[in-house]
Motif scaffolding. Structure first.
Motif, short mmCIF file in Angstrom:
data_model
loop_
_atom_site.label_atom_id
_atom_site.label_comp_id
_atom_site.label_asym_id
_atom_site.label_seq_id
_atom_site.Cartn_x
_atom_site.Cartn_y
_atom_site.Cartn_z
N LYS A 168 0.84 -1.20 0.00
CA LYS A 168 0.00 0.00 0.00
C LYS A 168 0.88 1.25 0.00
O LYS A 168 0.63 2.19 -0.75
N GLN A 169 1.93 1.25 0.81
CA GLN A 169 2.83 2.39 0.88
C GLN A 169 3.62 2.57 -0.41
O GLN A 169 3.87 3.69 -0.84
N GLY A 170 3.99 1.46 -1.04
CA GLY A 170 4.73 1.52 -2.30
C GLY A 170 3.92 2.18 -3.41
O GLY A 170 4.42 3.00 -4.16
N LEU A 171 2.63 1.82 -3.49
CA LEU A 171 1.77 2.45 -4.50
C LEU A 171 1.47 3.89 -4.12
O LEU A 171 1.34 4.75 -4.98
N GLY A 172 1.37 4.15 -2.83
CA GLY A 172 1.14 5.52 -2.37
C GLY A 172 2.26 6.46 -2.79
O GLY A 172 2.03 7.62 -3.11
N LYS A 173 3.49 5.94 -2.83
CA LYS A 173 4.63 6.76 -3.23
C LYS A 173 4.56 7.19 -4.69
O LYS A 173 5.14 8.19 -5.07
N ILE A 174 3.84 6.41 -5.50
CA ILE A 174 3.69 6.81 -6.91
C ILE A 174 2.32 7.42 -7.19
O ILE A 174 1.92 7.59 -8.33
N GLY A 175 1.61 7.76 -6.12
CA GLY A 175 0.36 8.51 -6.26
C GLY A 175 -0.89 7.67 -6.48
O GLY A 175 -1.88 8.17 -7.00
N VAL A 176 -0.85 6.39 -6.11
CA VAL A 176 -1.99 5.50 -6.31
C VAL A 176 -2.55 5.13 -4.94
O VAL A 176 -1.81 4.66 -4.08
N PHE A 177 -3.86 5.33 -4.76
CA PHE A 177 -4.48 5.10 -3.46
C PHE A 177 -5.79 4.33 -3.60
O PHE A 177 -6.56 4.57 -4.52
N TYR A 178 -6.02 3.42 -2.64
CA TYR A 178 -7.30 2.72 -2.56
C TYR A 178 -8.21 3.53 -1.66
O TYR A 178 -7.82 3.97 -0.58
N VAL A 179 -9.45 3.76 -2.12
CA VAL A 179 -10.43 4.54 -1.36
C VAL A 179 -11.51 3.56 -0.87
O VAL A 179 -12.40 3.18 -1.63
N PRO A 180 -11.42 3.14 0.42
CA PRO A 180 -12.34 2.12 0.93
C PRO A 180 -13.83 2.45 0.80
O PRO A 180 -14.59 1.57 0.39
N PRO A 181 -14.28 3.69 1.11
CA PRO A 181 -15.73 3.91 1.00
C PRO A 181 -16.26 3.72 -0.42
O PRO A 181 -17.36 3.24 -0.60
N LYS A 182 -15.46 4.08 -1.40
CA LYS A 182 -15.89 3.94 -2.79
C LYS A 182 -15.52 2.58 -3.37
O LYS A 182 -15.99 2.21 -4.44
N LYS A 183 -14.62 1.87 -2.69
CA LYS A 183 -14.10 0.58 -3.15
C LYS A 183 -13.51 0.70 -4.55
O LYS A 183 -13.78 -0.12 -5.44
N THR A 184 -12.69 1.74 -4.73
CA THR A 184 -12.00 1.95 -6.00
C THR A 184 -10.58 2.44 -5.72
O THR A 184 -10.26 2.91 -4.64
#
Length: 87
Positions: free
Chosen positions: A39-55
């Motif tokens: 999760k942190q690795g993808l966060g470093k390149i600007g990619v995030f999972y949004v739990p309420p939207k499930k996307t």
């Protein structure tokens, strides 16, 4: 797909691939494992999972921890190549 292959995709292709994986029933943790990242690795390149939207969402301005251009770097039509502005 590896994280290196993932980073070569366009922003739209990245978001589509991630959300298609979710639609196929994979969890975010499964997707991180498939990419060989976290999760942190993808966060470093600007990619995030949004739990309420499930996307997965990708930041429009990815920040300083990535070398991928967002398209918003230009200044008065100048291009940026290798960290230098050219006119």
């Amino acid at each position: 797909m590896t994280i290196a292959e993932f980073e070569l995709l366009s922003t739209e292709e990245q978001e589509k691939w991630l959300n298609d994986q979710l639609a196929a029933g994979k969890t975010p943790d499964d997707i991180y494992a498939t990419l060989g990242s976290t999760k942190q690795g993808l966060g470093k390149i600007g990619v995030f999972y949004v739990p309420p939207k499930k996307t997965f969402n990708i930041k429009p301005m990815r920040g300083y921890q990535t070398t991928k251009f967002s398209g918003n770097e230009g200044n008065d039509g100048a291009a940026i190549i290798g960290g230098e502005k050219i006119g």
